[in-house]
Enzyme design. Structure first.
Site, short mmCIF file in Angstrom:
data_model
loop_
_atom_site.label_atom_id
_atom_site.label_comp_id
_atom_site.label_asym_id
_atom_site.label_seq_id
_atom_site.Cartn_x
_atom_site.Cartn_y
_atom_site.Cartn_z
N LYS A 174 -7.98 11.45 -10.64
CA LYS A 174 -8.08 12.47 -9.60
C LYS A 174 -6.71 12.72 -8.97
O LYS A 174 -6.22 11.93 -8.17
CB LYS A 174 -9.07 12.07 -8.51
CG LYS A 174 -9.57 13.31 -7.78
CD LYS A 174 -9.87 13.12 -6.31
CE LYS A 174 -8.72 13.25 -5.39
NZ LYS A 174 -8.00 14.53 -5.36
N GLU A 249 -1.71 1.31 -3.49
CA GLU A 249 -0.27 1.46 -3.25
C GLU A 249 -0.14 2.46 -2.13
O GLU A 249 -0.46 3.63 -2.30
CB GLU A 249 0.44 2.02 -4.49
CG GLU A 249 0.16 1.28 -5.77
CD GLU A 249 0.97 0.01 -5.92
OE1 GLU A 249 1.77 -0.30 -5.01
OE2 GLU A 249 0.78 -0.67 -6.93
N CYS A 283 7.37 6.96 -1.17
CA CYS A 283 6.87 5.76 -0.49
C CYS A 283 7.95 4.70 -0.39
O CYS A 283 7.89 3.85 0.48
CB CYS A 283 5.66 5.23 -1.23
SG CYS A 283 5.98 4.99 -2.96
N GLU A 380 5.89 6.10 9.08
CA GLU A 380 6.37 6.74 7.86
C GLU A 380 6.40 8.25 8.09
O GLU A 380 5.37 8.85 8.37
CB GLU A 380 5.43 6.41 6.69
CG GLU A 380 5.89 7.05 5.40
CD GLU A 380 4.92 6.78 4.25
OE1 GLU A 380 3.72 7.09 4.39
OE2 GLU A 380 5.38 6.28 3.22
P1 NAD Z 1 -3.36 10.96 0.67
O1 NAD Z 1 -3.81 9.60 1.02
O2 NAD Z 1 -3.67 12.06 1.60
O3 NAD Z 1 -3.97 11.37 -0.73
C1 NAD Z 1 -3.84 10.57 -1.88
C2 NAD Z 1 -4.98 10.88 -2.83
O4 NAD Z 1 -6.21 10.50 -2.25
C3 NAD Z 1 -5.12 12.37 -3.15
O5 NAD Z 1 -5.49 12.52 -4.51
C4 NAD Z 1 -6.24 12.77 -2.24
O6 NAD Z 1 -6.92 13.92 -2.68
C5 NAD Z 1 -7.12 11.55 -2.32
N1 NAD Z 1 -8.11 11.42 -1.24
C6 NAD Z 1 -8.09 11.96 0.00
N2 NAD Z 1 -9.21 11.61 0.68
C7 NAD Z 1 -9.93 10.82 -0.14
C8 NAD Z 1 -11.19 10.15 -0.01
N3 NAD Z 1 -11.94 10.20 1.09
N4 NAD Z 1 -11.62 9.43 -1.06
C9 NAD Z 1 -10.88 9.34 -2.19
N5 NAD Z 1 -9.71 9.97 -2.37
C10 NAD Z 1 -9.24 10.70 -1.36
O7 NAD Z 1 -1.80 10.83 0.40
P2 NAD Z 1 -0.80 11.98 -0.01
O8 NAD Z 1 -0.59 12.81 1.20
O9 NAD Z 1 -1.22 12.64 -1.26
O10 NAD Z 1 0.49 11.12 -0.40
C11 NAD Z 1 1.39 10.65 0.54
C12 NAD Z 1 1.18 9.17 0.81
O11 NAD Z 1 1.17 8.41 -0.38
C13 NAD Z 1 2.27 8.57 1.64
O12 NAD Z 1 1.74 7.78 2.68
C14 NAD Z 1 3.03 7.66 0.67
O13 NAD Z 1 3.69 6.62 1.26
C15 NAD Z 1 1.97 7.25 -0.25
N6 NAD Z 1 2.52 6.87 -1.54
C16 NAD Z 1 2.56 5.55 -1.87
C17 NAD Z 1 3.08 5.14 -3.07
C18 NAD Z 1 3.13 3.69 -3.45
O14 NAD Z 1 3.28 3.39 -4.60
N7 NAD Z 1 3.00 2.78 -2.52
C19 NAD Z 1 3.56 6.09 -3.97
C20 NAD Z 1 3.51 7.43 -3.62
C21 NAD Z 1 2.96 7.80 -2.39
#
Ligand code: NAD
Ligand code: MN
Length: 476
Positions: A174, A249, A283, A380
């Site tokens: 997804k 992550e 991240c 962040e």
């Molecule tokens: P997000 O948490 O909003 O979304 C991540 C994913 O989760 C998307 O595919 C989203 O559609 C999905 N999602 C949202 N609500 C959900 C639910 N209720 N159930 C299941 N899935 C759901 O994050 P984002 O805005 O896409 O990305 C930014 C964040 O990701 C930042 O906080 C960043 O630090 C983190 N990030 C972490 C890493 C790592 O490896 N630690 C890598 C990249 C990004």
């Protein structure tokens, strides 16, 4: 170029059962660029059931050599279509094309690495007290949900799908709703390369609409999530109901620590890209810069000068280093932080404003004199903003580094070997780099301490995370 805009279920493109679409906006032009099918809970059921069928009917029992060959074929197919995938990434999230090309190569490399892992990741024979014969098996779990954010959509999708598939699972991938195109392309290309129908499904759509249905579906045995800490906590709560396996992550607020004994000129030249790459939407961004007091002034001058040389602009141009933010919403979030910094009295050494007439651009911003209780220091930001602080005492600096609830990444600059080892051990983070900023390697484990996550991607650690460990004892 025809855009991949339909869901990918059971080896075929499909509209969503509700007929709903999401409009994608190119953040470099702020113009709509695609209409992509938005999955609903009925599509989740179809995708998960098809994946379960593919798992039971052959993928888990495929001879290792055959699974290895298919994954190599996927990698070749990705390399053949590398330019097309890179263009899709740039279109949907404004990633500079040079970075997008590198990341497609990384994604293909990940499939090659895990193709090799199929025949090298194995159990043990163990001498036990009763005599007889005791051995362990690494068994696939079943259907794995891989949920991916928008900042590195293609490589993170590959990081999750490749080891999950290599260890014999089927996958429902997804992507984030802002970045479905490269994931949909991955599904299509992987099947064109020989992956059987149902082994890798791709569900575009809003997490809020389908996430819960996906996570709680009884056939889903493991959830591998990369994204925000907030959604990660929500997923962990849902997963707890059925004790589902989980790797997370999450966010970060990583330090970049520069001692006076280091090659600090090189640190100052290279540190801008350690926080501003991907427009700070990383991240691992080193967004808290700790500089030893005696070099603080000259370091900041050099660091700011190097920041001001970064080329921010059209992501389609190969010389561009920083593109726009992913969306106007993300830019507004970052501008909120900048407004907070202004009213809290931080010094803007450079940046702080918008750039270019259209597109979601922001200048890379260097903040000095930020209070350690301010939001910009603690949270962040996920945009092109860094906070710089001097430090006098190593132990006190480490306490401040570790005061963050996050613990993902970081850099440490010193030429004193004993100090390097001492500080590397003391920093609470899952990965760390000394005298450079590279902490993500296909072959090595990647993930966080504390609220930056649980479990590890990449390396052989990922194979452990996608398998159950079974012990079998055979009597003599
Ligand atoms: P997000 O948490 O909003 O979304 C991540 C994913 O989760 C998307 O595919 C989203 O559609 C999905 N999602 C949202 N609500 C959900 C639910 N209720 N159930 C299941 N899935 C759901 O994050 P984002 O805005 O896409 O990305 C930014 C964040 O990701 C930042 O906080 C960043 O630090 C983190 N990030 C972490 C890493 C790592 O490896 N630690 C890598 C990249 C990004
Ligand atoms: Mn989001």
């Amino acid at each position: 170029m025809t855009l991949p805009t339909r869901l990918f279920i059971d080896g075929a493109r499909r509209n969503s059962s509700s007929g709903e679409f999401t409009t994608l906006v190119n953040p470099a032009t702020e113009q709509p660029c695609a209409e992509v099918a938005a999955a609903d809970p009925a599509d989740v059921t179809a995708a998960v059931e098809s994946a379960q069928k593919a798992w039971e009917s052959g993928w888990r029992d495929l001879a290792p050599g055959k699974r290895e060959a298919v994954l190599h074929a996927v990698a070749r197919k990705l390399r053949e279509h590398a330019e097309e995938i890179a263009q899709l990434e740039t279109l949907q999230i404004g990633k500079p094309i040079t970075d997008a090309r590198d990341e497609v190569g990384l994604g293909a490399r990940v499939f090659e690495y895990y193709a090799g892992a199929v025949t090298k990741f194995c159990g043990q024979t163990i001498p036990v007290g009763r005599g007889g014969f005791d051995f362990t098996l690494r068994q696939p779990m079943g259907v794995v949900a891989c949920i991916v954010p928008w900042n590195f959509p293609f490589p993170i999708g590959c990081w999750k799908a490749a080891p999950a598939l290599a260890s014999g699972n089927c996958v429902v991938l997804k992507p984030a709703s802002l970045s479905p195109l490269t994931a949909l392309k991955l599904g299509e290309l992987a099947h064109a390369a020989g992956l059987p129908p149902g082994v890798l499904q791709v569900l575009a759509g809003k997490g809020a609409a389908i996430g819960d249905a996906l996570i709680t579906h009884p056939f889903i045995r493991k959830i591998s999530f990369t994204g925000s800490t907030e959604i990660g906590k929500h997923i962990m709560e849902l997963a707890a109901r059925d004790l589902k396996r989980l790797s997370l992550e999450l966010g970060g607020k990583s330090p970049n620590i520069v001692f006076a004994d280091a090659d600090w000129e090189r640190a100052a030249e290279t540190s801008p890209m350690s926080v501003f790459a991907n427009t700070g939407q990383d991240c691992c961004a080193r967004s808290r810069l700790f500089v030893e007091r005696e070099i603080y002034q000259p370091f900041v001058e050099r660091f700011v000068a190097a920041t001001q040389k970064l080329r921010v602009g059209d992501p389609a141009l190969p010389e561009t280093q920083l593109g726009p933010l992913v969306s106007s919403g993300q830019r507004a979030t970052v501008e909120d932080y900048l407004a907070d910094a202004r009213c809290r009295g931080s010094t803007f050494a450079c940046g702080g404003g918008r750039l270019h007439a259209k597109g979601c651009y922001l200048e890379p911003t260097v903040l000095l004199n930020v209070n350690k209780t301010d939001r910009c220091w603690q949270e962040e930001i996920f945009g092109p903003v860094v906070c710089v602080t001097p430090f006098d005492d190593e132990a006190q600096m480490i306490r401040e580094v570790n005061a963050s609830p996050y613990g993902l990444s970081g850099s440490l600059w010193t030429n004193d070997l004993r100090r390097a080892i001492r500080v590397a051990k003391a920093v609470e983070s899952g990965v760390l780099s000394v005298n450079c900023h590279n902490s993500v390697h296909t072959e090595a484990p990647f993930g966080g301490y504390k609220q930056s996550g649980i479990g590890r991607d990449l390396g052989m650690a990922a194979m452990e995370g996608y398998t159950e460990l079974k012990n079998v004892y055979v009597a003599e």
